[in-house]
Design an enzyme around this catalytic site. Structure first.
Site, PDB file in Angstrom:
ATOM      1  N   LYS A 105       0.802  -1.219   0.000  1.00 10.99           N
ATOM      2  CA  LYS A 105       0.000   0.000   0.000  1.00 10.99           C
ATOM      3  C   LYS A 105       0.840   1.278   0.000  1.00 10.99           C
ATOM      4  O   LYS A 105       0.350   2.353  -0.377  1.00 10.99           O
ATOM      5  CB  LYS A 105      -0.929   0.006   1.213  1.00 10.99           C
ATOM      6  CG  LYS A 105      -2.018  -1.060   1.197  1.00 10.99           C
ATOM      7  CD  LYS A 105      -3.159  -0.679   0.310  1.00 10.99           C
ATOM      8  CE  LYS A 105      -4.349  -1.609   0.506  1.00 10.99           C
ATOM      9  NZ  LYS A 105      -5.532  -1.201  -0.275  1.00 10.99           N
ATOM     10  N   SER A 143      -8.666  -0.758   7.005  1.00  9.07           N
ATOM     11  CA  SER A 143      -8.518  -1.712   8.113  1.00  9.07           C
ATOM     12  C   SER A 143      -7.095  -1.747   8.639  1.00  9.07           C
ATOM     13  O   SER A 143      -6.837  -2.326   9.684  1.00  9.07           O
ATOM     14  CB  SER A 143      -8.920  -3.120   7.655  1.00  9.07           C
ATOM     15  OG  SER A 143      -8.047  -3.575   6.630  1.00  9.07           O
ATOM     16  N   GLY A 146      -9.499  -4.117  -4.743  1.00  9.93           N
ATOM     17  CA  GLY A 146      -9.122  -4.294  -6.139  1.00  9.93           C
ATOM     18  C   GLY A 146      -7.981  -3.439  -6.637  1.00  9.93           C
ATOM     19  O   GLY A 146      -7.612  -3.528  -7.815  1.00  9.93           O
ATOM     20  N   GLU A 191      -9.529 -14.699  -3.483  1.00 12.17           N
ATOM     21  CA  GLU A 191     -10.366 -14.174  -2.407  1.00 12.17           C
ATOM     22  C   GLU A 191     -10.664 -15.236  -1.359  1.00 12.17           C
ATOM     23  O   GLU A 191     -10.624 -16.434  -1.652  1.00 12.17           O
ATOM     24  CB  GLU A 191     -11.700 -13.691  -2.975  1.00 12.17           C
ATOM     25  CG  GLU A 191     -11.634 -12.621  -4.036  1.00 12.17           C
ATOM     26  CD  GLU A 191     -13.009 -12.332  -4.618  1.00 12.17           C
ATOM     27  OE1 GLU A 191     -13.552 -11.258  -4.330  1.00 12.17           O
ATOM     28  OE2 GLU A 191     -13.535 -13.204  -5.346  1.00 12.17           O
ATOM     29  N   GLY A 226     -17.015 -13.425   1.278  1.00 12.31           N
ATOM     30  CA  GLY A 226     -15.852 -12.597   0.997  1.00 12.31           C
ATOM     31  C   GLY A 226     -15.403 -12.659  -0.453  1.00 12.31           C
ATOM     32  O   GLY A 226     -14.618 -11.817  -0.896  1.00 12.31           O
ATOM     33  N   ASP A 261     -16.729 -11.708  -3.156  1.00 15.09           N
ATOM     34  CA  ASP A 261     -17.688 -10.883  -3.895  1.00 15.09           C
ATOM     35  C   ASP A 261     -17.257 -10.656  -5.331  1.00 15.09           C
ATOM     36  O   ASP A 261     -18.098 -10.497  -6.223  1.00 15.09           O
ATOM     37  CB  ASP A 261     -17.890  -9.547  -3.185  1.00 15.09           C
ATOM     38  CG  ASP A 261     -16.604  -8.749  -3.075  1.00 15.09           C
ATOM     39  OD1 ASP A 261     -16.485  -7.699  -3.731  1.00 15.09           O
ATOM     40  OD2 ASP A 261     -15.712  -9.166  -2.324  1.00 15.09           O
ATOM     41  N   SER A 271       1.178  -9.631  -0.209  1.00 18.50           N
ATOM     42  CA  SER A 271       0.730  -8.236  -0.131  1.00 18.50           C
ATOM     43  C   SER A 271       1.136  -7.527   1.149  1.00 18.50           C
ATOM     44  O   SER A 271       1.293  -6.302   1.163  1.00 18.50           O
ATOM     45  CB  SER A 271      -0.789  -8.169  -0.299  1.00 18.50           C
ATOM     46  OG  SER A 271      -1.431  -9.024   0.649  1.00 18.50           O
TER      47      SER A 271
END
Length: 358
Positions: free
Chosen positions: A70, A100, A208, A229, A235, A237, A341
C-alpha cells in the site's frame, strides 16, 4: 483525490511513470523462491486430482515500508495531488482515508514524509499492531464499525469538520497505478535473477487496487493475471460478481484475511471484469488460508498476514485453478508469481489463529 478527468490513462506506460514518482520512497522488495513449495504445488492433493507443474516466485511486499504494498499507492497519490492541487494546499488541508490497516499506515507514513496532516478512519476491530503503526506516523486515528459503509459515514463526518482531501484505499486510478509498480519490479527481477518470464501472477483481491494495477501493467504481455479471495461469509464478492454479471456493492465478511473484507471498487471492477486483463477469480476457505500461511512460515521462514496467504492457498488447494494450469501449460512448467501483499500481524495474532490446531 486528483480529478478523474486529469488522471493518466490506465496503461502499462502510466505504471512506468508512476514508478518514477514512487521509486525514491519505497523499497525494491525481494523476490524469493522455494523448492519445497514448488514440490507441494506440483503434487496432486488426492488420487485423480490435477497434477500441474509449477515453479513459484514470491514478490515480498510484506517487506515493503509499513509492511505492505500500500505504500506504493499512497506515495503516488499524494504526489499526484501535489501536481493537481498544489503542495501548500494539500499541506494546509491534510488528507483522510478509511482502512482496516495497511492503507491506513501507508497514507499516514506518506503524509508524514511530505509534511501533510493525516486523518485515518479505522474499524474498531483492526489488528492492534496496524492501529499502533498508523498512530506512530502522527496520524489522527478515528474508529468506526467494520463494514465499508460504516467507515464511509465516519470519514464523511471528519471531512465535513476538517476539509481534508479524501484519498481512497483502492478506488482511484492514482492508487491502482501506484500499486501496479510492484509488478513492474516483479517482472524485472524474475528476468534478472532467473532469466525467465512469468506465465501467471496471482494477487489477493479486496477493494481491487493491487489486482487492477497488476492487470494494467501486464495487459500488453503474455502473463496472465488472476485474483484470489476468501470464500468465508461471502468474501468472494469479486468471483460472485463475475458470475452475476455485475459488481457486488456490499460485503460483511469477518474473514481472517482482514485486508480483503471490502467490496471491489467501481474503477477496479471495470478492469477486473475485463477477461482480456484478468483471466479469472478463485476463492479458498479459512482453513486453506491458514494452511498456506503456516507453510510460508515453516518452510520459507517468512512472516505474512492471512490476506497474503490467499494466492498461495489458491495455487495449492483450489482444484479448479490447478486443473486450469495443468490443461493449459501444455507439458511445460508454469512460472507463477505470487504477491505477498503484507506482513502486518503479531505473534499474539498468529498464536490465536493457530491455537485450535495445537
Amino acid at each position: 483525490m486528483a480529478d478523474l478527468s486529469t488522471c493518466p490513462p490506465l496503461t502499462r506506460e502510466s505504471v512506468e511513470a508512476a514508478y518514477t514518482l514512487v521509486k525514491p520512497f519505497v523499497h525494491r522488495t525481494p523476490v524469493l523462491t522455494s523448492q519445497t513449495l514448488d514440490t507441494i504445488a506440483s503434487t496432486p492433493q488426492t488420487n485423480g486430482a490435477a497434477k500441474p507443474s509449477i515453479h513459484l516466485f514470491f514478490k515480498c511486499e510484506n517487506q515493503q515500508k509499513i509492511g505492505a504494498f500500500k505504500a506504493r499507492g499512497a506515495f503516488h497519490a499524494i504526489q499526484r495531488l501535489f501536481s493537481e492541487v498544489g503542495k501548500e494546499e494539500v499541506q494546509r488541508r491534510g488528507v483522510i482515508t478509511h482502512s482496516s490497516g495497511n492503507h491506513a499506515q501507508a497514507l499516514a507514513f506518506a503524509a508524514k514524509t511530505f509534511g501533510v496532516p493525516a486523518h485515518i478512519v479505522m474499524p474498531s476491530i483492526s489488528t492492534p499492531s496496524k492501529v499502533e503503526g498508523t498512530k506512530s506516523h502522527g496520524a489522527n486515528v478515528v474508529f468506526s464499525g467494520s463494514t465499508s459503509q460504516e467507515r464511509e459515514v465516519v470519514a464523511a463526518a471528519v471531512i465535513k469538520e476538517t476539509n481534508a482531501i479524501f484519498v481512497p484505499p483502492y478506488n482511484h486510478p492514482d492508487i491502482l497505478l501506484g500499486q501496479g509498480t510492484a509488478s513492474l519490479e516483479f517482472e524485472t527481477q524474475v528476468a534478472e535473477t532467473a532469466n525467465a518470464t512469468l506465465d501467471a501472477v496471482l494477487t489477493p483481491l479486496g477493494g481491487g487496487g493491487l489486482l487492477s494495477g497488476t492487470a494494467t501493467f501486464f495487459a500488453p504481455t503474455s502473463t496472465r493475471v488472476f485474483g484470489t479471495e476468501p470464500s468465508f461469509q461471502g468474501g468472494d464478492d469479486g468471483r460472485r460478481g463475475l458470475e452475476q454479471g455485475q459488481r457486488i456493492e456490499s460485503v460483511e465478511t469477518l474473514t481472517i484475511a482482514d485486508g480483503l473484507r471490502t467490496p471491489v471498487g467501481p474503477i477496479p471492477w471495470e478492469i477486473i471484469a475485463d477477461k482480456k486483463k484478468v483471466a479469472g477469480l478463485y476463492s479458498v476457505t479459512e482453513d486453506e488460508i491458514k494452511a498456506a500461511m503456516k507453510l510460508v512460515l515453516e518452510r520459507m521462514k517468512v512472516v505474512i498476514e492471512p490476506s497474503s496467504a490467499v494466492p498461495l492457498a489458491v495455487v495449492l488447494y483450489n482444484e479448479d485453478f490447478r486443473r486450469l494450469v495443468e490443461e493449459e501449460q501444455k507439458g511445460q512448467t508454469w512460472n507463477i508469481g505470487i504477491i505477498f501483499s503484507g506482513g502486518n500481524t503479531t505473534m499474539e495474532a498468529i498464536a490465536e489463529l493457530f491455537k485450535a490446531a495445537s
